[in-house]
Structure formats: C-alpha cells, structure tokens
Design an enzyme around this catalytic site. Sequence first.
Site, PDB file in Angstrom:
ATOM      1  N   ASP A 209      -0.952  -4.793  -3.561  1.00 46.71           N
ATOM      2  CA  ASP A 209      -0.224  -3.719  -4.237  1.00 46.71           C
ATOM      3  C   ASP A 209      -0.472  -3.822  -5.746  1.00 46.71           C
ATOM      4  OD1 ASP A 209       1.750  -2.068  -5.325  1.00 46.71           O
ATOM      5  OD2 ASP A 209       3.252  -2.651  -3.839  1.00 46.71           O
TER       6      ASP A 209
ATOM      7  N   THR B 261      -4.903  13.770 -13.179  1.00 46.86           N
ATOM      8  CA  THR B 261      -5.069  15.057 -12.489  1.00 46.86           C
ATOM      9  C   THR B 261      -4.732  16.215 -13.429  1.00 46.86           C
ATOM     10  OG1 THR B 261      -3.976  16.462 -10.831  1.00 46.86           O
ATOM     11  CG2 THR B 261      -2.729  14.586 -11.598  1.00 46.86           C
ATOM     12  N   ASP B 262      -5.333  17.373 -13.161  1.00 51.15           N
ATOM     13  CA  ASP B 262      -4.995  18.558 -13.964  1.00 51.15           C
ATOM     14  C   ASP B 262      -3.550  19.005 -13.721  1.00 51.15           C
ATOM     15  OD1 ASP B 262      -5.303  19.620 -11.390  1.00 51.15           O
ATOM     16  OD2 ASP B 262      -6.675  21.233 -11.995  1.00 51.15           O
ATOM     17  N   GLU B 263      -2.923  18.482 -12.645  1.00 47.50           N
ATOM     18  CA  GLU B 263      -1.555  18.922 -12.332  1.00 47.50           C
ATOM     19  C   GLU B 263      -0.549  18.492 -13.387  1.00 47.50           C
ATOM     20  OE1 GLU B 263      -0.449  18.622  -8.209  1.00 47.50           O
ATOM     21  OE2 GLU B 263      -2.535  18.646  -7.576  1.00 47.50           O
TER      22      GLU B 263
ATOM     23  N   TYR C 285       5.212  14.352  -7.874  1.00 48.36           N
ATOM     24  CA  TYR C 285       3.878  13.741  -7.950  1.00 48.36           C
ATOM     25  C   TYR C 285       3.299  13.889  -9.349  1.00 48.36           C
ATOM     26  CZ  TYR C 285      -1.238  13.699  -7.762  1.00 48.36           C
ATOM     27  OH  TYR C 285      -2.569  13.476  -8.049  1.00 48.36           O
ATOM     28  N   SER C 286       3.242  15.123  -9.851  1.00 53.92           N
ATOM     29  CA  SER C 286       2.583  15.325 -11.150  1.00 53.92           C
ATOM     30  C   SER C 286       3.396  14.687 -12.275  1.00 53.92           C
ATOM     31  CB  SER C 286       2.296  16.806 -11.416  1.00 53.92           C
ATOM     32  OG  SER C 286       3.452  17.588 -11.297  1.00 53.92           O
TER      33      SER C 286
ATOM     34  N   SER D 199       4.995  11.868 -11.988  1.00 51.72           N
ATOM     35  CA  SER D 199       4.667  10.429 -11.968  1.00 51.72           C
ATOM     36  C   SER D 199       3.285  10.188 -12.572  1.00 51.72           C
ATOM     37  CB  SER D 199       4.769   9.868 -10.545  1.00 51.72           C
ATOM     38  OG  SER D 199       3.735  10.366  -9.724  1.00 51.72           O
ATOM     39  N   LYS D 200       2.350  11.103 -12.331  1.00 51.88           N
ATOM     40  CA  LYS D 200       1.013  10.951 -12.926  1.00 51.88           C
ATOM     41  C   LYS D 200       1.085  11.147 -14.443  1.00 51.88           C
ATOM     42  CE  LYS D 200      -2.449  10.390 -11.034  1.00 51.88           C
ATOM     43  NZ  LYS D 200      -3.139   9.145 -10.602  1.00 51.88           N
TER      44      LYS D 200
ATOM     45  N   TYR E 245       1.135  28.471   2.485  1.00 49.99           N
ATOM     46  CA  TYR E 245       2.402  28.573   1.759  1.00 49.99           C
ATOM     47  C   TYR E 245       2.495  29.899   0.990  1.00 49.99           C
ATOM     48  CZ  TYR E 245       2.756  23.446   2.343  1.00 49.99           C
ATOM     49  OH  TYR E 245       2.821  22.178   2.834  1.00 49.99           O
TER      50      TYR E 245
ATOM     51  N   ASP F  53       7.352  29.006   1.163  1.00 51.16           N
ATOM     52  CA  ASP F  53       6.569  28.406   0.074  1.00 51.16           C
ATOM     53  C   ASP F  53       7.010  26.974  -0.216  1.00 51.16           C
ATOM     54  OD1 ASP F  53       4.607  28.375  -1.809  1.00 51.16           O
ATOM     55  OD2 ASP F  53       5.518  29.879  -3.135  1.00 51.16           O
TER      56      ASP F  53
HETATM   57  P1  NAD Z   1      -5.638   9.029  -1.494  1.00 46.72           P
HETATM   58  O1  NAD Z   1      -4.208   9.252  -1.175  1.00 46.72           O
HETATM   59  O2  NAD Z   1      -6.693   9.475  -0.525  1.00 46.72           O
HETATM   60  O3  NAD Z   1      -5.893   7.466  -1.748  1.00 46.72           O
HETATM   61  C1  NAD Z   1      -5.016   6.656  -2.474  1.00 46.72           C
HETATM   62  C2  NAD Z   1      -5.387   5.201  -2.214  1.00 46.72           C
HETATM   63  O4  NAD Z   1      -4.520   4.371  -3.015  1.00 46.72           O
HETATM   64  C3  NAD Z   1      -5.196   4.768  -0.761  1.00 46.72           C
HETATM   65  O5  NAD Z   1      -6.308   4.006  -0.332  1.00 46.72           O
HETATM   66  C4  NAD Z   1      -3.930   3.909  -0.802  1.00 46.72           C
HETATM   67  O6  NAD Z   1      -3.909   2.886   0.201  1.00 46.72           O
HETATM   68  C5  NAD Z   1      -4.031   3.314  -2.199  1.00 46.72           C
HETATM   69  N1  NAD Z   1      -2.717   2.900  -2.721  1.00 46.72           N
HETATM   70  C6  NAD Z   1      -1.556   3.603  -2.713  1.00 46.72           C
HETATM   71  N2  NAD Z   1      -0.568   2.886  -3.269  1.00 46.72           N
HETATM   72  C7  NAD Z   1      -1.117   1.700  -3.651  1.00 46.72           C
HETATM   73  C8  NAD Z   1      -0.617   0.548  -4.306  1.00 46.72           C
HETATM   74  N3  NAD Z   1       0.682   0.462  -4.646  1.00 46.72           N
HETATM   75  N4  NAD Z   1      -1.459  -0.479  -4.552  1.00 46.72           N
HETATM   76  C9  NAD Z   1      -2.755  -0.414  -4.174  1.00 46.72           C
HETATM   77  N5  NAD Z   1      -3.293   0.648  -3.554  1.00 46.72           N
HETATM   78  C10 NAD Z   1      -2.481   1.695  -3.300  1.00 46.72           C
HETATM   79  O7  NAD Z   1      -5.845   9.693  -2.921  1.00 46.72           O
HETATM   80  P2  NAD Z   1      -7.138  10.408  -3.550  1.00 46.72           P
HETATM   81  O8  NAD Z   1      -7.106  11.842  -3.207  1.00 46.72           O
HETATM   82  O9  NAD Z   1      -8.342   9.593  -3.263  1.00 46.72           O
HETATM   83  O10 NAD Z   1      -6.773  10.295  -5.097  1.00 46.72           O
HETATM   84  C11 NAD Z   1      -7.177   9.157  -5.862  1.00 46.72           C
HETATM   85  C12 NAD Z   1      -6.707   9.327  -7.297  1.00 46.72           C
HETATM   86  O11 NAD Z   1      -7.239  10.524  -7.850  1.00 46.72           O
HETATM   87  C13 NAD Z   1      -5.186   9.438  -7.428  1.00 46.72           C
HETATM   88  O12 NAD Z   1      -4.795   8.707  -8.567  1.00 46.72           O
HETATM   89  C14 NAD Z   1      -4.941  10.919  -7.629  1.00 46.72           C
HETATM   90  O13 NAD Z   1      -3.781  11.143  -8.400  1.00 46.72           O
HETATM   91  C15 NAD Z   1      -6.201  11.332  -8.375  1.00 46.72           C
HETATM   92  N6  NAD Z   1      -6.632  12.729  -8.196  1.00 46.72           N
HETATM   93  C16 NAD Z   1      -6.793  13.252  -6.945  1.00 46.72           C
HETATM   94  C17 NAD Z   1      -7.250  14.558  -6.807  1.00 46.72           C
HETATM   95  C18 NAD Z   1      -7.480  15.156  -5.444  1.00 46.72           C
HETATM   96  O14 NAD Z   1      -7.784  16.355  -5.358  1.00 46.72           O
HETATM   97  N7  NAD Z   1      -7.382  14.408  -4.355  1.00 46.72           N
HETATM   98  C19 NAD Z   1      -7.523  15.334  -7.941  1.00 46.72           C
HETATM   99  C20 NAD Z   1      -7.358  14.761  -9.213  1.00 46.72           C
HETATM  100  C21 NAD Z   1      -6.921  13.461  -9.325  1.00 46.72           C
HETATM  101  P1  TYD Z   2      -2.995  20.430  -1.692  1.00 43.36           P
HETATM  102  O1  TYD Z   2      -4.260  20.180  -0.935  1.00 43.36           O
HETATM  103  O2  TYD Z   2      -1.728  19.801  -1.201  1.00 43.36           O
HETATM  104  O3  TYD Z   2      -3.297  20.049  -3.209  1.00 43.36           O
HETATM  105  P2  TYD Z   2      -2.374  20.281  -4.540  1.00 43.36           P
HETATM  106  O4  TYD Z   2      -1.018  20.700  -4.133  1.00 43.36           O
HETATM  107  O5  TYD Z   2      -2.368  18.908  -5.137  1.00 43.36           O
HETATM  108  O6  TYD Z   2      -3.095  21.301  -5.355  1.00 43.36           O
HETATM  109  O7  TYD Z   2      -2.735  22.001  -1.744  1.00 43.36           O
HETATM  110  C1  TYD Z   2      -3.700  22.882  -2.292  1.00 43.36           C
HETATM  111  C2  TYD Z   2      -3.127  24.279  -2.244  1.00 43.36           C
HETATM  112  O8  TYD Z   2      -2.954  24.648  -0.867  1.00 43.36           O
HETATM  113  C3  TYD Z   2      -1.753  24.386  -2.884  1.00 43.36           C
HETATM  114  O9  TYD Z   2      -1.645  25.645  -3.550  1.00 43.36           O
HETATM  115  C4  TYD Z   2      -0.789  24.339  -1.718  1.00 43.36           C
HETATM  116  C5  TYD Z   2      -1.588  24.984  -0.599  1.00 43.36           C
HETATM  117  N1  TYD Z   2      -1.257  24.475   0.761  1.00 43.36           N
HETATM  118  C6  TYD Z   2      -0.873  25.381   1.770  1.00 43.36           C
HETATM  119  O10 TYD Z   2      -0.821  26.605   1.552  1.00 43.36           O
HETATM  120  N2  TYD Z   2      -0.563  24.879   3.000  1.00 43.36           N
HETATM  121  C7  TYD Z   2      -0.593  23.540   3.285  1.00 43.36           C
HETATM  122  O11 TYD Z   2      -0.277  23.142   4.430  1.00 43.36           O
HETATM  123  C8  TYD Z   2      -1.008  22.634   2.252  1.00 43.36           C
HETATM  124  C9  TYD Z   2      -1.077  21.151   2.512  1.00 43.36           C
HETATM  125  C10 TYD Z   2      -1.345  23.145   1.007  1.00 43.36           C
END
Ligand code: NAD
Ligand code: TYD
Length: 339
Positions: free
Chosen positions: A62, A127-129, A152-153, A155-156, A209, A274
């Site tokens: 962790d 993230t852009d969020e 989520y956003s 916390s980021k 949604y 939504d």
């Molecule tokens: P994911 O949920 O697929 O993977 C997260 C990984 O982190 C997992 O392997 C999980 O086991 C590990 N993890 C969680 N808590 C942990 C902890 N306390 N200690 C150690 N490991 C831990 O996420 P992802 O989509 O690969 O995203 C990775 C990063 O990129 C994140 O920081 C996310 O905020 C950022 N991000 C994601 C997106 C996207 O579209 N997915 C876009 C922009 C930024």
């Molecule tokens: P998501 O993949 O959860 O990414 P983020 O919320 O981080 O952008 O969702 C992408 C978009 O899709 C978002 O506008 C929410 C929408 N969405 C649905 O409409 N239905 C769903 O079941 C999910 C998971 C997302």
Amino acid sequence: MKLLVTGGAGFIGSNFIRYVLTTYKEWTVVNLDKLTYAGNLENLVDVAQGASADRYRFIRGDIADRALVEEIFSTGFDAVINFAAESHVDRSIDNAHVFIQTNVLGTQVLLDSALRHKVQRFVQISTDEVYGSLGPEGYFTETTPLAPNSPYSASKAGADLLVRAYYETFRLPTIITRCSNNYGPYQFPEKLIPLFITNALHDQPLPLYGDGLNVRDWIYVEDHCAAIALILERGRPGEVYNIGGNSEKTNIEITRAILHRLGKPESLIRYVTDRPGHDRRYAIDSSKLQRELGWAPRYDFATGIDRTIRWYLENTAWWQRIKTGEYLDFYNRWYGNRI
Ligand code: NAD
Ligand code: TYD
C-alpha cells in the site's frame, strides 16, 4: 534509469510498464501495487515472464504504508511515477473514504520518502477532472483554476496541491500530468468504453447516464504512456502538463460507435438516472506539451476504438473473470434498480 511505478497492476500503469520496458532497454521498473479490485497481475504476465523480466520486479503493498514505502525507497530510485489511486467516480460517490486514504494520504507518504531519499523526479499522474466542468466552449489549460466536483476529482486535486507544495516548499523535483479519458487494452470494465463493449457482447443493456450528451476527450492509452515517458525524461520540475487526445465525443456517440462496430442494435441502450454532480464537458488544451516536448497523439479515435474492441474480443477470459467476480456486487448495487 531506475523507476518506482506505483499502481502498475492497473490499466494505465500496466500499459506504461510494458511501454517503457520495450522502448527503453536500459530502464528498470519496480512496481508497487496493493492489488485492489482494480489491480490485476494478469495485466503484466507477458512482462513478468518475457524478455524484460530481469528488469522488472513486483512488490505487493500500500502506498499509504509508511514503513513499507520507506523500506522500498531505501533501495534507491531515480524517479517515481505515481499511478496508484482509486480511480472510478461512481465508486467515490458510493464511498469516498478510501479515495482520501489512497489518493491523498498515500501520495503524501510517497512525497515524504521521495524527499528523504533525494529522488530526482516525482511524476504525479493526475487528471483533467480536477479542473471541474466546461460549458459548450473553451478548453482546460494548465492555469485553469481547480474546481473538482466529485469525491474522486477532489481527492486527486488534493494530491496535486500537496505535490505542488513539496516543490514550492522543499524543491522536490515534481511534475504533474493531467490527462483526459483513457481507453485501450486492460481497462477495468467499470469504465464507460469497456463496460459498454463487454455488456454489448453479452447482449446486456448499456446504462447511459442522463441525456447521453456529456462530453469527454478520449485518448488511446499508448499515447498517454508515450507522453508520460517524454515528460519524465525532459519535462521541467515544478510544472504541470496537460495531455489530451484531440478527440471530443458525446457519450451517445461513443455508445453508437461501439454498437455499430459490434453489429449490435441500439435497443440495448438504456437511459438511466444521471450520475449526481455529473460534469458536463471536459476538453483539454495540451499545446504546452506539444510546444515544449514535441508530443502529439498518434492514434485517432477510429483507430483506437477498433484496436480496443479487437483486444476485448481476443481477451474474453480476462474480462469474464472480472465481471463474474467481486465487481458483480458493485454492479448490482450501483445499477440494480435502474436497468
Ligand atoms: P486503475 O483503477 O485501473 O488502477 C489503479 C491501480 O492502483 C490498481 O492496480 C490498484 O491496485 C492500485 N492501487 C490502488 N490503491 C493503491 C494503494 N493504496 N497502494 C498501492 N496501489 C494501489 O486506474 P487507471 O485508470 O489505470 O488510472 C491510473 C492513474 O491515472 C490514476 O491515478 C488516475 O487518477 C489517473 N488517470 C486516469 C485516467 C483514466 O481515464 N483512466 C485519466 C487521467 C488520469
Ligand atoms: P467514466 O468512464 O466513468 O469516466 P469519467 O467519469 O472519469 O469521465 O465515464 C465516462 C462518461 O460516461 C461519463 O460522462 C459518465 C458516462 N457513463 C455512463 O453514461 N454510463 C456508465 O455506466 C458509466 C460508467 C459512465
């Protein structure tokens, strides 16, 4: 270069580890991952058993475990890339606690150890969020004020502010990247694109949604990984870099693109209540990264979605195991009475 990658068993982290070990033959990677529901060592079987196996090591743990993190850092790293996070907005609405624990506290633990051990690069994957929501016009730039709307956003954004503070206060050489929505192989099927591909393949409803007109900018995961590697090598400490795919789409456009390619009917679409606090539009200006480091995305959406769908078609065992496991409990609770 000796890298500590956190969260490397997740979607983007595993793609990043594969990308750097293939592209940079001198680099080594230690992957620290807690293996939460989203972490999956199957994502890295080829890496752990392949030609680069001797340059890769996995540690289960962790990032918020101060003693463990300190012990790992004492082995010495040139750079840290922090992917580890709770990453799903809907889960943060369901229960925000672990988002603060991992995304905020965990990042602070990593920053402390990186400082103590004089790590030369700390790249925070954000993230852009964190910028909040846009109206129909305009783009997020690196100077757009932070205005997160989901737990989520938030916390980021909290983590980003700590990373910034460690640069301003201690001159820890940090860089923050803020990317738009990723898609591609190994994405956990709770996110829009893999959820809808895998539901459609099973002729199950696609829960869209609201009015389906929310907009995201979509980037193929390999383009994101290439940008991070470039920023790690040549980015300037103390800076933020936006990363985007130049590919804005409404959710209904994405849904139709998936159904059309799979030859499935639009009657699978279910408009559901939504998401609370649902950000209307994200759009990202990544011209700073393009100008300073010469990066540009290589995959357009049509190519990226074709490759992604092919991967899910060829890896049914990977996602079927997930969809019948612990994730099913969350799915039933979250969508239960809506579809
Ligand atoms: P994911 O949920 O697929 O993977 C997260 C990984 O982190 C997992 O392997 C999980 O086991 C590990 N993890 C969680 N808590 C942990 C902890 N306390 N200690 C150690 N490991 C831990 O996420 P992802 O989509 O690969 O995203 C990775 C990063 O990129 C994140 O920081 C996310 O905020 C950022 N991000 C994601 C997106 C996207 O579209 N997915 C876009 C922009 C930024
Ligand atoms: P998501 O993949 O959860 O990414 P983020 O919320 O981080 O952008 O969702 C992408 C978009 O899709 C978002 O506008 C929410 C929408 N969405 C649905 O409409 N239905 C769903 O079941 C999910 C998971 C997302």
